[in-house]
Design a protein around this motif. Sequence first.
Motif, PDB file in Angstrom:
ATOM      1  N   ARG A  92       7.308  10.785   0.521  1.00 24.54           N
ATOM      2  CA  ARG A  92       8.399  10.027   0.858  1.00 24.54           C
ATOM      3  C   ARG A  92       7.653   8.725   1.846  1.00 24.54           C
ATOM      4  N   ALA A  93       8.312   7.532   1.718  1.00 26.10           N
ATOM      5  CA  ALA A  93       7.513   6.324   2.318  1.00 26.10           C
ATOM      6  C   ALA A  93       6.802   6.601   3.551  1.00 26.10           C
ATOM      7  N   PRO A  94       7.592   7.315   4.650  1.00 25.13           N
ATOM      8  CA  PRO A  94       6.771   7.665   5.908  1.00 25.13           C
ATOM      9  C   PRO A  94       5.460   8.146   5.850  1.00 25.13           C
ATOM     10  N   VAL A  95       5.586   9.319   5.095  1.00 26.83           N
ATOM     11  CA  VAL A  95       4.417  10.345   4.675  1.00 26.83           C
ATOM     12  C   VAL A  95       3.407   9.428   4.058  1.00 26.83           C
ATOM     13  N   ALA A  96       4.016   8.736   3.252  1.00 28.51           N
ATOM     14  CA  ALA A  96       2.759   7.708   2.435  1.00 28.51           C
ATOM     15  C   ALA A  96       2.524   6.829   3.185  1.00 28.51           C
ATOM     16  N   LEU A  97       2.948   6.102   4.154  1.00 27.10           N
ATOM     17  CA  LEU A  97       2.468   4.957   4.997  1.00 27.10           C
ATOM     18  C   LEU A  97       1.236   5.804   5.963  1.00 27.10           C
ATOM     19  N   GLY A 101       0.925  -1.159  -0.058  1.00 29.61           N
ATOM     20  CA  GLY A 101       0.021  -0.091  -0.143  1.00 29.61           C
ATOM     21  C   GLY A 101       0.778   1.234  -0.227  1.00 29.61           C
ATOM     22  N   THR A 102       2.031   1.380   0.898  1.00 32.20           N
ATOM     23  CA  THR A 102       2.921   2.463   1.062  1.00 32.20           C
ATOM     24  C   THR A 102       3.408   2.595  -0.417  1.00 32.20           C
ATOM     25  N   GLY A 105      -3.847  -0.348  20.249  1.00 28.85           N
ATOM     26  CA  GLY A 105      -3.456   0.699  19.136  1.00 28.85           C
ATOM     27  C   GLY A 105      -4.278   0.518  17.891  1.00 28.85           C
ATOM     28  N   GLY A 106      -4.053  -0.770  17.292  1.00 30.85           N
ATOM     29  CA  GLY A 106      -4.969  -1.068  16.384  1.00 30.85           C
ATOM     30  C   GLY A 106      -6.459  -0.744  16.255  1.00 30.85           C
ATOM     31  N   ALA A 107      -6.972  -1.175  17.515  1.00 35.37           N
ATOM     32  CA  ALA A 107      -8.510  -0.786  17.663  1.00 35.37           C
ATOM     33  C   ALA A 107      -8.600   0.688  17.731  1.00 35.37           C
ATOM     34  N   LEU A 108      -7.910   1.478  18.463  1.00 36.29           N
ATOM     35  CA  LEU A 108      -8.213   3.031  18.330  1.00 36.29           C
ATOM     36  C   LEU A 108      -8.014   3.544  16.935  1.00 36.29           C
ATOM     37  N   ILE A 109      -7.123   3.182  16.214  1.00 36.29           N
ATOM     38  CA  ILE A 109      -6.917   3.593  14.895  1.00 36.29           C
ATOM     39  C   ILE A 109      -8.282   3.249  14.040  1.00 36.29           C
ATOM     40  N   VAL A 112      -2.661   4.905   6.026  1.00 40.41           N
ATOM     41  CA  VAL A 112      -3.239   4.543   7.269  1.00 40.41           C
ATOM     42  C   VAL A 112      -4.610   5.522   7.517  1.00 40.41           C
ATOM     43  N   ARG A 113      -4.251   6.827   7.553  1.00 42.03           N
ATOM     44  CA  ARG A 113      -5.364   7.895   7.819  1.00 42.03           C
ATOM     45  C   ARG A 113      -6.394   7.564   6.889  1.00 42.03           C
ATOM     46  N   ARG A 114      -6.206   7.231   5.438  1.00 37.95           N
ATOM     47  CA  ARG A 114      -7.306   7.358   4.630  1.00 37.95           C
ATOM     48  C   ARG A 114      -8.002   5.902   4.731  1.00 37.95           C
ATOM     49  N   ASN A 115      -7.595   4.755   5.242  1.00 44.27           N
ATOM     50  CA  ASN A 115      -8.193   3.430   5.457  1.00 44.27           C
ATOM     51  C   ASN A 115      -7.997   3.072   6.805  1.00 44.27           C
TER      52      ASN A 115
END
Length: 742
Positions: free
Chosen positions: A482-487, A471-472, A704-708, A491-494
């Motif tokens: 950049r990879a960190p920004v793309a990652l 995905g990244t 953490g995953g559940a909060l995301i 996550v923010r979009r999905n």
Amino acid sequence: MALIGRALLILGLLVSIYGVGASLYGARTGRREWVASGRRAVYALAGLMAIAFAILEWAFLNNKFSFNIVASGSSTTTPTIYKAAAVWATQQGSLLLWVLLLSLWSSLILFLSRRKVREIAPYATAVLLGFSTFFTALMILAANPFRTSASPPAEGAGLDPLLRHATMMIHPPMLYSGYTMLTIPFAFAVGALITGRTGAEWIQVTRRFALAAWLCLGVGIMLGARWSYTELGWGGYWAWDPVENAALMPWLLATAFLHSIMIQEKRGMLKRWNLSLILGTGTMAIVGTFLVRSGILSSIHAFVSDPALNISFVALIGTMLIGSVGLMIWRRDGLRSEARLDSLLSREAVFLLQNLVLVALALVIFWVTFFPLISEAITGTQVSVGPPAFRPFVVPLALILVLLSGIGPIIAWRRVTLRNLRHSLAFPFAAGISALVVLLVVLGPSHGLALAMFSIGSFVIAAVGQEFWRGTRARHAMSGERAPVALLALVRRNRRRYGGYVVHVGVAVALIGVAASTSFQHSHYATLSPGQSSKIDGYTVRYVKPTVEATSAKLSLGAVLSVSKGSHHVTTLDTRHELYPSQDPSLGPIGRFFNGSDESRVGLQSGFTRDIWTVVNPSLQPLQGLISQGDQLFTRLEAQAMPKVAKLPPAQQQAALAPLWQFRDRAIAELVSRYASHPWPVTFLLIVSPLVMWLWIGALIVAGGALIALWPVPYLARLRARSTEYTGGPASMPAREPAGVA
């Protein structure tokens, strides 16, 4: 204040009954003003219960021993922070907390859905207020927290020492939040069945509450495990206790529900299954509440058995079961799926199989947990079962479940070709096999199930990592970020999709920790005198010295241990056995300080690779003769002093007895000091457990995953997702993942 509290409970019961009637009348007649009035009854109930709970907290914090539950559950020597938590350590206070949380969560869902599912909401409101009616009536008739005594004691019994632990401040509220939030999708499912609106509307409204309930239950379970590990003094974190299982079963069913609703949203399938799941999950939440309160199964966590409460809960659970089955039969013709399973090689097929495994796990745990009662009902003899009865069934099912949690994220909806499947599985499969080969070389073929869990866990972590990497990479190629920004943007979009993936990693990590710490643990008992040593798993544990502490609140007999490996000092452990005085005068004026409640303070050194754990269990036998002599002496002294003191004014009596109590305290301190001045051999439980910390790390990853997944999606992103849905997209590459833990 107690009178006000009782009045608030009665008023809360009347408001609940009114709200049920108003909601049903409004739903049947179509009069929206009555529906709104029923909804406002929930808001009013929340306010009433909040005031009642505040009064009870005030009573505990201010040592109002005229309140019966304050006298039985607190004392002047209880630390303030634990006085606040002592409210839910009592049967009556925990019921009040249950109703308070139920009313708060119900108020929130009804406020958020006030312009949605208008046909379903009134019936859901009536069901939620029906629960509050039951629990409020239960408090008024059988477990009133505002009962008082005309002659209150000068001192309370105090909070159980085992509950004086940081996790106990939040463990029960988290479990109760999980239980009460599970009643929300249950109530809306009932409303959907009554109205015949069994599409995905009710799921979309309650989905976040189901996920929040799942998260709260999971956090509560892990806090309980941590408490068991650091407080109970047996060296483990899960004993398959009935009350532990009571929280685990609805959590497993909620996990299945969160996965299966994605299939209904995506394909219009599994309507009957999803409704059955959430009705069963809601019922199991009440069963869990019942097990804590009933005492019908032996548990360290349960309250004392109360026949009136038991009968009431059985009636409620029976009503829920009969009502759920009746509604499902009534609406069976409207619960047909809109589509069928296209292929066994699809994400929905994996989710369905995962559901079956989760339900099988819950059924196995239910059967073994209740087997003592089942055997007693059939044969007249209650057969006890322990952890070994669970393992032959739970471990294989857990392995299958973890494997499926790795396959699900990398397989497409509807259908996947064998070529694409091989391409997706190649890297995770290689990671799992590599981990297995390395472990076989290092550890050998013993403990095969543990090695299987390590291998499958590696497969899951690699599969999820591959999804994040793909995905990244795709986003980087499209946007140039950049990879960190793309990652982060990915996550923010999905959030729901990738939050679910993080949960899968956390579960795999946690179960790797469980497999390692249970399969490769070393433990034994050692009886040592100061200066003596014992060896365990390559470590040398030396008993350095005993420690003693004596206060008016407790007595402490402890030990300092030095742990080394070869010539290298590893750590120093401090463990204590603490004794709290009893209020029972029959134990003797000195003996009651040694024969009341007790608790163990664990000596623990945690690390990423292993934990070194110990607890001391000193025998009091060498002091028994002196304790008996002290009882005889102070019984005579009290008998001589009391007639003289009784002639004094009440205000002067305590001052007159003060020298005697000071003499008694000095005598107790002298007695306890002999543990250090004339030490005798004491017994230690020594344990070395590998990778225990990864259980707690895995739990944090899950949270953490559940909060995301729970975090709200920005408004513009929601609009873009909806527009993408309406314009359509390739069937195998959905534009938007439904909510849930996937």
